[in-house]
Structures are given as C-alpha cells and as structure tokens.
Design an enzyme around this catalytic site. Structure first.
Site, mmCIF file in Angstrom:
data_model
loop_
_atom_site.group_PDB
_atom_site.id
_atom_site.type_symbol
_atom_site.label_atom_id
_atom_site.label_comp_id
_atom_site.label_asym_id
_atom_site.label_seq_id
_atom_site.Cartn_x
_atom_site.Cartn_y
_atom_site.Cartn_z
ATOM 1 N N HIS A 166 47.337 -4.723 18.410
ATOM 2 C CA HIS A 166 47.199 -3.323 18.839
ATOM 3 C C HIS A 166 48.417 -2.988 19.708
ATOM 4 O O HIS A 166 48.905 -3.841 20.457
ATOM 5 C CB HIS A 166 45.903 -3.153 19.640
ATOM 6 N N GLU A 186 48.841 2.793 13.015
ATOM 7 C CA GLU A 186 48.582 3.578 14.228
ATOM 8 C C GLU A 186 49.900 4.002 14.881
ATOM 9 O O GLU A 186 50.524 3.192 15.578
ATOM 10 C CB GLU A 186 47.802 2.743 15.246
HETATM 11 P P1 PGA Z 1 42.346 6.838 20.129
HETATM 12 O O1 PGA Z 1 42.667 5.249 20.167
HETATM 13 O O2 PGA Z 1 41.392 7.065 19.022
HETATM 14 O O3 PGA Z 1 41.776 7.112 21.480
HETATM 15 O O4 PGA Z 1 43.654 7.516 19.903
HETATM 16 C C1 PGA Z 1 42.971 4.566 18.998
HETATM 17 C C2 PGA Z 1 43.161 3.107 19.285
HETATM 18 O O5 PGA Z 1 43.139 2.675 20.423
HETATM 19 O O6 PGA Z 1 43.351 2.328 18.354
#
Ligand code: PGA
Length: 228
Positions: free
Chosen positions: A89, A157
């Site tokens: 992440h 992401e």
């Molecule tokens: P969020 O976080 O949905 O608050 O943008 C996504 C994540 O931490 O993977």
C-alpha cells in the site's frame, strides 16, 4: 467474481461493532475486511457465519519465521483466519520504506501459505501530471514474475487519489486498468482511491473490484455498496 476490500485504518479502533450479518451481498461479490492487526481476531469472530466475507491483513512479513521484531508471519496471519494480505500500500511504501524486492518476497511468501496478495501500485500526483502513469506502473511491476501475475489481486491506486476525495476521470481509470491487464498481463485488477457511493458502480463496472479506505468504516454506505 468481484472483490470489495475494506482497508480500515487507525480511526476504526473504537468502532468495531460492525453488524456483518446484516450486510446483503450481491451474488458475484466477495467482501474482504482488512483491519489493523490488533482487530484481526475480533473481526474473524464477527464474520464466522458470513460466507461471503473474508479477512485480510494490511501487511505481512517477507520471511516465514525468524528474528524480525515488529513483523507478523504468514502463519500468524492464517492462525487468525486471514486469507488475504494487502502488500505495498502506498502508505506502507512511504512510511515503512519497502522496496520492490521486499514486496515481491512478501507476495511469494503469502502465496506459499495460501494467502492471496492484494498488491498495490500507483503513481504520485507529479507523475500523473507529467503523463508518466504508465511508465510508473510498468516500473512498479517489472520484477513481478509472470507466474505470480495470475495468482494475485493487483490494486491500482493513484497515490494522489487516496484519502483526498479526488479521483482520476473514469476514462483514465478504465485506461489504466486496460493497460495493466493487456500490457502488464495481470488478471484481476482492482481500483482504489476515494471510492465512494456515487462512483462505486461505475468503477466496479470497469474493474474486478475496489479497495476502499474512508468509506469502508461508514457501515451504512459500505453495506449499501456491497449489494449494488
Ligand atoms: P480511500 O483509501 O478510499 O480513503 O481513498 C483507499 C486506500 O487506503 O487504499
């Protein structure tokens, strides 16, 4: 199958009374709750009778055992009921300084123990603005062996979308997902970064699922989306 992954961050600590039994879950959906380590056992107990809800961790050691203070081994995670683990992440890349080799070791060890990696990649705001997204995605995945690509969930992401309330345009998300599937050869590709009720269905329709931070601790919104 589409995956809805909840990434509960530190603000969940006092709010573990989620009524999982009440969640209605669409037929081709799997829900994966990834709480902080200290809540794994509690969540595992709460989801015992929910066959479409699984447990995941937010990290995993890159070694099976040994003297690695602060790390949690794959066996410890399977003992708590974990079937999934978030790996790489952007927040753990940033604060824990994991490099690509270590992240790949984590993915390999997870698979050895029957834990499905949720492997995260994504570009920074500057990289996005400079039109560098695809180069970054290629770079972040180039060391991942081909035989692993079909066995993991790949979560795209954009770092600048996480927790910001801002997402790329839907066409851009779709374009990046197609690139990751067609050019980089990953099979299951999810999107994460400011997924909310209003963009949930669109993003689900162009991906194999979503990784949700903030919205996942709003029980009403989260359970509403699980049945969309
Ligand atoms: P969020 O976080 O949905 O608050 O943008 C996504 C994540 O931490 O993977």
């Amino acid at each position: 199958m589409k995956y809805i992954i909840a990434n509960w961050k530190m603000n969940i600590v006092d709010n573990i009374n989620q009524k999982f039994q009440l969640i209605k879950i669409g037929s081709d959906r799997e829900i994966i709750i990834c709480p902080p380590y200290t809540l794994l056992n509690d969540v595992n107990n709460s989801i015992k009778n929910c066959d479409k809800i699984s447990l995941g961790s937010q990290d995993i050691s890159h070694k099976a055992s040994g003297a690695y203070t602060g790390m949690i081994s794959p066996k410890m995670l399977t003992n708590c009921g974990c079937k999934y683990s978030i790996i790489g992440h952007s927040e753990s890349r940033l604060y824990l300084k994991y490099d690509e080799e270590t992240l790949i070791q984590k993915a390999k060890i997870a698979l050895e123990y029957g834990i499905m990696p949720i492997y995260c990649i994504g570009e920074s705001l500057n990289e996005y603005k400079n039109n560098n997204t695809k180069n970054i995605l290629r770079d972040q995945t180039k060391l991942i062996p081909d035989d692993i690509k079909s066995k993991i969930l790949l979560a795209y992401e954009p770092i600048w979308a996480i927790g910001s309330g801002i997402t790329p345009k839907m066409e851009q998300i779709s374009d990046s997902i197609s690139f990751i599937k067609n050019e980089l050869k990953f099979h299951n590709v999810l999107y994460g970064g400011s997924v909310v009720k209003s963009n949930f269905s669109d993003i689900m329709s162009m991906s194999d699922g979503v990784l949700i931070g903030s919205m996942s601790i709003n029980f009403d919104d989260f359970s509403y989306c699980c049945n969309l």
